[in-house]
Motif scaffolding. Structure first.
Motif, PDB file in Angstrom:
ATOM      1  N   LYS A 212       0.838  -1.196   0.000  1.00 52.80           N
ATOM      2  CA  LYS A 212       0.000   0.000   0.000  1.00 52.80           C
ATOM      3  C   LYS A 212       0.870   1.242   0.000  1.00 52.80           C
ATOM      4  N   PRO A 213       0.375   2.335  -0.553  1.00 52.07           N
ATOM      5  CA  PRO A 213       1.147   3.582  -0.609  1.00 52.07           C
ATOM      6  C   PRO A 213       1.621   4.016   0.764  1.00 52.07           C
ATOM      7  N   ALA A 214       2.873   4.449   0.840  1.00 52.65           N
ATOM      8  CA  ALA A 214       3.487   5.000   2.047  1.00 52.65           C
ATOM      9  C   ALA A 214       3.859   3.938   3.079  1.00 52.65           C
ATOM     10  N   LEU A 215       3.731   2.644   2.741  1.00 51.19           N
ATOM     11  CA  LEU A 215       4.099   1.606   3.703  1.00 51.19           C
ATOM     12  C   LEU A 215       5.600   1.617   3.969  1.00 51.19           C
ATOM     13  N   LEU A 216       6.394   1.702   2.915  1.00 53.07           N
ATOM     14  CA  LEU A 216       7.848   1.721   3.097  1.00 53.07           C
ATOM     15  C   LEU A 216       8.279   2.983   3.840  1.00 53.07           C
ATOM     16  N   LEU A 217       7.632   4.104   3.551  1.00 52.79           N
ATOM     17  CA  LEU A 217       7.918   5.333   4.281  1.00 52.79           C
ATOM     18  C   LEU A 217       7.577   5.163   5.758  1.00 52.79           C
ATOM     19  N   GLY A 218       6.439   4.524   6.033  1.00 47.07           N
ATOM     20  CA  GLY A 218       6.040   4.292   7.412  1.00 47.07           C
ATOM     21  C   GLY A 218       7.054   3.443   8.161  1.00 47.07           C
ATOM     22  N   TYR A 219       7.503   2.342   7.523  1.00 47.91           N
ATOM     23  CA  TYR A 219       8.543   1.515   8.127  1.00 47.91           C
ATOM     24  C   TYR A 219       9.791   2.341   8.414  1.00 47.91           C
ATOM     25  N   PHE A 220      10.161   3.157   7.445  1.00 50.49           N
ATOM     26  CA  PHE A 220      11.360   3.992   7.578  1.00 50.49           C
ATOM     27  C   PHE A 220      11.245   4.922   8.790  1.00 50.49           C
ATOM     28  N   LEU A 221      10.130   5.608   8.911  1.00 45.73           N
ATOM     29  CA  LEU A 221       9.965   6.568  10.005  1.00 45.73           C
ATOM     30  C   LEU A 221       9.981   5.875  11.367  1.00 45.73           C
ATOM     31  N   ILE A 222       9.317   4.722  11.462  1.00 46.46           N
ATOM     32  CA  ILE A 222       9.283   4.002  12.732  1.00 46.46           C
ATOM     33  C   ILE A 222      10.676   3.503  13.116  1.00 46.46           C
ATOM     34  N   LEU A 223      11.351   2.855  12.175  1.00 42.69           N
ATOM     35  CA  LEU A 223      12.619   2.203  12.483  1.00 42.69           C
ATOM     36  C   LEU A 223      13.762   3.201  12.653  1.00 42.69           C
ATOM     37  N   VAL A 224      13.879   4.154  11.735  1.00 49.49           N
ATOM     38  CA  VAL A 224      14.991   5.106  11.796  1.00 49.49           C
ATOM     39  C   VAL A 224      14.876   6.024  13.010  1.00 49.49           C
ATOM     40  N   PHE A 225      13.705   6.633  13.184  1.00 49.95           N
ATOM     41  CA  PHE A 225      13.577   7.577  14.291  1.00 49.95           C
ATOM     42  C   PHE A 225      13.317   6.875  15.620  1.00 49.95           C
ATOM     43  N   GLY A 226      12.822   5.638  15.565  1.00 55.86           N
ATOM     44  CA  GLY A 226      12.740   4.848  16.780  1.00 55.86           C
ATOM     45  C   GLY A 226      14.139   4.489  17.266  1.00 55.86           C
ATOM     46  N   LEU A 227      14.998   4.071  16.334  1.00 56.44           N
ATOM     47  CA  LEU A 227      16.402   3.796  16.683  1.00 56.44           C
ATOM     48  C   LEU A 227      17.073   5.044  17.220  1.00 56.44           C
TER      49      LEU A 227
END
Length: 284
Positions: A212-227
């Motif tokens: 779905k649109p923006a799924l990869l972006l969502g993963y990126f935001l969670i993982l990168v800024f969560g880290l």
């Protein structure tokens, strides 16, 4: 007691060489490598999905400008606003004015949160100009953005900046340019984490049948800024005003990105066509 003798001693000068008025720093080299490898990966993605290299070239210009301006303004506004509000020219230009004398300093302050916002704004402008689907572009940019983050943190390591807190772990690093205290190599923690995130995002892209649109972006935001949020606990604060804060500026700025990431991942929407097809219609 810190195990000083077993720690890694890091005493690399930030500059690779300096000739006349020109010098090349490791950070600059890492920054350039990040854009080069990102371009190569994005080119393969564009060709796979029927997009032209000309379109990618235009996107690269937008993203480069957005990254530099966003990261610079982010640093000035989030970390040193008290200084730069009285030195607006220095906020934009890579100079420093002291007693009427102007010296070229380069951009010595860049903030990743500002860079992320700059990329998003630049991509919006690019998509409006070229009539390209925003979510299609930003999802693929998220893949290479994670890899670029790894190069940037490696550059920080070479610069002996954004250092970790004191540690007695066997892989602790003594940043001789700073002090003689063994510390967490926090920059490398983030760099390794970003490489793993890049591999996950690229694998998800390559193997995904319907995304779905923006799924990869969502993963990126969670993982990168969560880290980023958790690594900040073992990093020294970048500015003194952060010492009185429960969560430092890097953590506070990361929280909204993570929240948006969760929204993008779990929102309900129709999936896009397969992203692992060999060619699609060109919508330049």
């Amino acid at each position: 007691m810190f195990n000083f003798l077993l720690s890694i001693h890091w005493d690399i000068k930030p500059e690779i060489f300096h000739i006349g008025g020109f010098g090349l720093r490791y950070y600059t080299l890492c920054f350039m490598l990040a854009f080069f490898l990102s371009y190569v990966i994005m080119l393969s993605i564009f060709k796979k999905e029927g997009k032209t290299q000309e379109l990618l070239d235009k996107l690269t210009i937008y993203v480069f400008i957005g990254t530099v301006l966003g990261a610079r303004l982010g640093h000035c506004l989030f970390y040193e606003f008290d200084y730069y509000r009285h030195h607006l020219l220095e906020m934009i230009l890579p100079i420093r004015m002291v007693n009427g004398t102007i010296s070229f300093t380069g951009y010595q302050g860049l903030a990743s949160h500002g860079g992320a916002l700059g990329i998003i704004i630049a991509t919006l402008l690019f998509c409006k100009k070229t009539k390209t689907n925003f979510w299609w572009v930003i999802d693929r940019l998220a893949i290479v953005a994670a890899l670029s983050g790894a190069f940037v943190r490696t550059g920080n390591f070479f610069n002996s900046e954004i250092i970790g807190k004191p540690s007695d772990l066997p892989w602790s690093v003594v940043f001789v340019q700073v002090d003689n205290v063994p510390r967490h190599p926090a920059q490398l923690y983030e760099a390794i984490g970003y490489v793993l995130i890049f591999l996950f995002l690229y694998y998800s892209y390559r193997k995904g049948k319907y995304v779905k649109p923006a799924l990869l972006l969502g993963y990126f935001l969670i993982l990168v800024f969560g880290l980023r949020f958790f690594v900040e606990f073992i990093k020294e604060n970048q500015e003194t005003f952060e010492n009185s804060m429960t969560f430092n500026m890097g953590q506070l700025l990361s929280i909204p990105f993570v929240i948006v990431g969760f929204y993008l991942v779990f929102r309900k929407t129709s999936p896009t066509p397969p992203i692992n097809v060999q060619k699609t219609t060109n919508h330049n």
